[in-house]
Enzyme design. Structure first.
Site, PDB file in Angstrom:
ATOM      1  N   GLY A  21       0.761  -1.066  -0.147  1.00 13.74           N
ATOM      2  CA  GLY A  21      -0.005  -0.119   0.122  1.00 13.74           C
ATOM      3  C   GLY A  21       0.734   1.222  -0.017  1.00 13.74           C
ATOM      4  O   GLY A  21       1.901   1.154   0.359  1.00 13.74           O
ATOM      5  N   CYS A  45       5.330  -6.158   1.842  1.00  9.64           N
ATOM      6  CA  CYS A  45       5.730  -4.926   1.760  1.00  9.64           C
ATOM      7  C   CYS A  45       4.908  -4.108   3.132  1.00  9.64           C
ATOM      8  O   CYS A  45       5.198  -4.513   4.211  1.00  9.64           O
ATOM      9  CB  CYS A  45       5.409  -4.227   0.491  1.00  9.64           C
ATOM     10  N   TYR A  46       3.899  -3.344   2.813  1.00  2.00           N
ATOM     11  CA  TYR A  46       3.092  -2.625   3.718  1.00  2.00           C
ATOM     12  C   TYR A  46       2.632  -3.567   4.738  1.00  2.00           C
ATOM     13  O   TYR A  46       2.599  -3.561   5.942  1.00  2.00           O
ATOM     14  CB  TYR A  46       2.251  -1.707   3.144  1.00  2.00           C
ATOM     15  N   HIS A  52       8.172  -7.691  -3.206  1.00  2.23           N
ATOM     16  CA  HIS A  52       6.948  -8.124  -3.702  1.00  2.23           C
ATOM     17  C   HIS A  52       7.127  -9.443  -4.479  1.00  2.23           C
ATOM     18  O   HIS A  52       7.607  -9.364  -5.827  1.00  2.23           O
ATOM     19  CB  HIS A  52       6.508  -6.869  -4.801  1.00  2.23           C
ATOM     20  N   GLU A  91       4.663 -11.053  -5.894  1.00  3.79           N
ATOM     21  CA  GLU A  91       3.641 -11.234  -6.959  1.00  3.79           C
ATOM     22  C   GLU A  91       4.041 -10.673  -8.319  1.00  3.79           C
ATOM     23  O   GLU A  91       3.356 -10.913  -9.410  1.00  3.79           O
ATOM     24  CB  GLU A  91       2.368 -10.505  -6.357  1.00  3.79           C
ATOM     25  N   ASP A 137     -15.444  -8.859 -23.141  1.00  2.27           N
ATOM     26  CA  ASP A 137     -15.753  -8.838 -21.966  1.00  2.27           C
ATOM     27  C   ASP A 137     -17.410  -9.161 -22.104  1.00  2.27           C
ATOM     28  O   ASP A 137     -17.971  -9.956 -21.173  1.00  2.27           O
ATOM     29  CB  ASP A 137     -15.656  -7.401 -21.252  1.00  2.27           C
ATOM     30  N   LYS A 142      -8.197  -9.045 -17.892  1.00  4.05           N
ATOM     31  CA  LYS A 142      -8.611  -9.466 -19.144  1.00  4.05           C
ATOM     32  C   LYS A 142      -8.193 -10.805 -19.680  1.00  4.05           C
ATOM     33  O   LYS A 142      -8.837 -11.742 -20.352  1.00  4.05           O
ATOM     34  CB  LYS A 142      -8.037  -8.369 -20.191  1.00  4.05           C
TER      35      LYS A 142
END
Length: 509
Positions: free
Chosen positions: A53, A80-81, A167, A169, A225, A365
């Protein structure tokens, strides 16, 4: 089905954490950072992940989770945060400022723990932080450091509480997937059982429970979509679905007819011509945010007219995706920043008469395309480039007029046509032409011209959260520019956009 809850502390990449968990075939949900312990237990998760964050944990208004979450006996991974907030709430100390790290770093293991089982002692990680942990709470031990940071990871193996300053991710942490896998499978004991078929079953059950026997109005545009959404709804509720294709006068060349014919082959859909009313609303409007809001508002008015003719429809389905939400507002309760309003998110009127159904709002997407393949939607539809709901109105910088629309349609058609012919259409994520609000001096047939400028943009991406400009061949760009200036009367200059996202966005408005 095992699930993991990702607490959103405002990171633009919160959804990326959830997506990486899903890629490991474990179902994940994003929830607000201030979720109560009771609400957590009601969802029956196997583990919790605290996102990064933009805030500092030492600030007075820093977003903080309920401390009761640490007493639930659930495995917790702070990123992280998320690591910093865990450290502070459990009795450690976090320093504001001090050593800052952004970009690539090398993590060195100093104390073995299950989070890094099977990984080398030293590996590359991606850092993005200003604050840092100075003193660990009781019960937690340091697992590793970087060249500049003394405490880059921590663990309490008994309570199954972990934190990493980097991170895992992001793609720039090459072993991040293995770290997350260790947390999910070695520590939380999750079973890799979630697939798109599970998603279909879950959403089908959810849709039926919400709508019962009532009708659902769904706008379809022919894009990925809305086509996936309508197909999912049709599978769930059949003839209760009322699919509507609205020609808002802002579509590309020949698109209204071709899309409607394609849609009718798969779904019962009705055609609504509404170009005049949209152009009337946009007359003289130049502010991009106002354009989006006006268009979103007018779409709803069209849907209300259709609903009234049907005897009243309470539910409206939209193909909203996560990037739409995260750029428009904090989708899941986290304090993330607004980038721009999307017509089907922030552009909705306050007096909305419909109850929204948005089954795809937690997907990227590429995940929607996976869902489409599971629903057996033809590849030709699934591989279409994204096209904004406001259409060409947000690709015309300045006022939208019929004349400027025709100029842009012609230039865009040539651009896409040449990409198709060259084989580059499916090598890029999205390609578009933008009509600029400037004129330039040129020379044609020994005469001076003073005409419009069009910008071409093509980007590569996987999820629309980040994007890089596509390196199209010089010969291809030259051929496209030559055709546009030769064939489109009113355009005498073509430029190519080489901006990445960030700092730019994919669309210009």
């Amino acid at each position: 089905m095992d699930r993991v809850l990702v607490l959103d502390f405002g990171s633009q990449y919160t959804q990326l954490i959830a997506r990486r968990v899903r890629e490991l075939k474990v179902y994940s949900e994003i929830v607000p950072f201030n979720i109560t312990p009771e609400d957590v237990l009601a969802r029956l998760p196997r583990a919790l992940i605290f996102s990064g964050g933009p805030a500092s944990v030492v600030q007075k208004k820093a977003p903080l989770p309920d401390t009761g979450l640490y007493n639930l006996g659930l495995p917790i991974l702070g990123i992280c945060y998320g690591m910093q907030v865990t450290c502070r709430l459990l009795g450690g100390q976090v320093t504001e400022g001090g050593i800052r790290e952004y970009g690539m770093a090398h993590f060195q293991q100093e104390h073995s723990c299950r989070l890094f089982a099977g990984l080398p002692r030293r590996f590359a990680v991606w850092m993005s932080h200003g604050d840092s942990v100075r003193r660990l709470p009781p019960g937690l031990v340091k697992c590793g450091r970087t060249g500049h940071l003394a405490i880059a990871a921590m663990a309490d193996e008994e309570r199954r509480i972990y934190g990493v300053q980097f991170h895992p991710e992001v793609e720039h942490t090459p072993l991040g997937r293995r770290i997350l896998a260790n947390f999910l499978f070695r520590i939380a004991r999750c079973q890799p059982s979630w697939t798109m078929q599970e998603f279909i079953a879950e959403k089908t059950k959810e849709i039926k429970a919400v709508v019962g026997r009532e009708k659902v109005l769904c706008a379809v545009s022919g894009g990925v979509d809305s086509t996936v959404l309508a197909t999912l709804l049709y599978r769930a509720i059949g003839r209760q679905l009322v699919s509507v294709f609205v020609d808002n006068g802002l579509l590309r060349q020949g698109e209204a007819d071709s899309v409607f014919k394609t849609l009718r082959q798969r779904l019962p859909v009705r055609f609504v011509p509404a170009g005049e009313r949209f152009l009337k609303r946009l007359q003289g409007v130049t502010n991009p945010e106002r354009k989006r809001r006006l268009i979103g508002n007018e779409f709803i008015r069209v849907f209300e007219d259709v609903a009234e003719k049907e005897g009243g429809i309470r539910f409206l389905a939209q193909g909203t995706l996560y990037p739409d939400l995260i750029e428009s507002r904090s989708a899941f309760g986290g304090p993330s920043a607004t980038i721009k309003t999307h017509h089907n998110v922030g552009g909705l009127p306050r007096d909305l008469r419909f109850q929204l159904i948005e089954p795809l709002k937690e997907l990227f997407k590429d995940e929607v395309r996976q869902l489409g393949r599971a629903l057996r939607i033809p590849r030709a539809i699934l591989q279409r480039h994204p096209f904004p709901g406001p259409g060409l109105a947000v690709r015309i910088l300045g006022a939208v007029t019929p004349e400027r629309l025709e100029l842009l349609r012609a230039a865009d058609h040539i651009f896409i046509q040449e990409l198709m012919r060259s084989g580059y259409y499916h090598r890029v994520w999205q390609a578009l032409a933008v009509l600029l609000p400037v004129r330039s001096v040129g020379v044609m047939g020994d005469s001076r011209t003073y005409e419009n400028v069009v910008a071409l943009r093509a980007v590569t991406s996987t999820d629309a959260m980040t994007a890089d400009w596509a390196r199209l061949p010089d010969e291809l760009l030259a051929r496209i520019a030559r055709r546009i200036t030769n064939e489109v009367r009113g355009i005498n200059r073509v430029v190519y956009d080489i901006s990445s996202k960030p700092p730019a966005t994919i669309e210009w408005e």
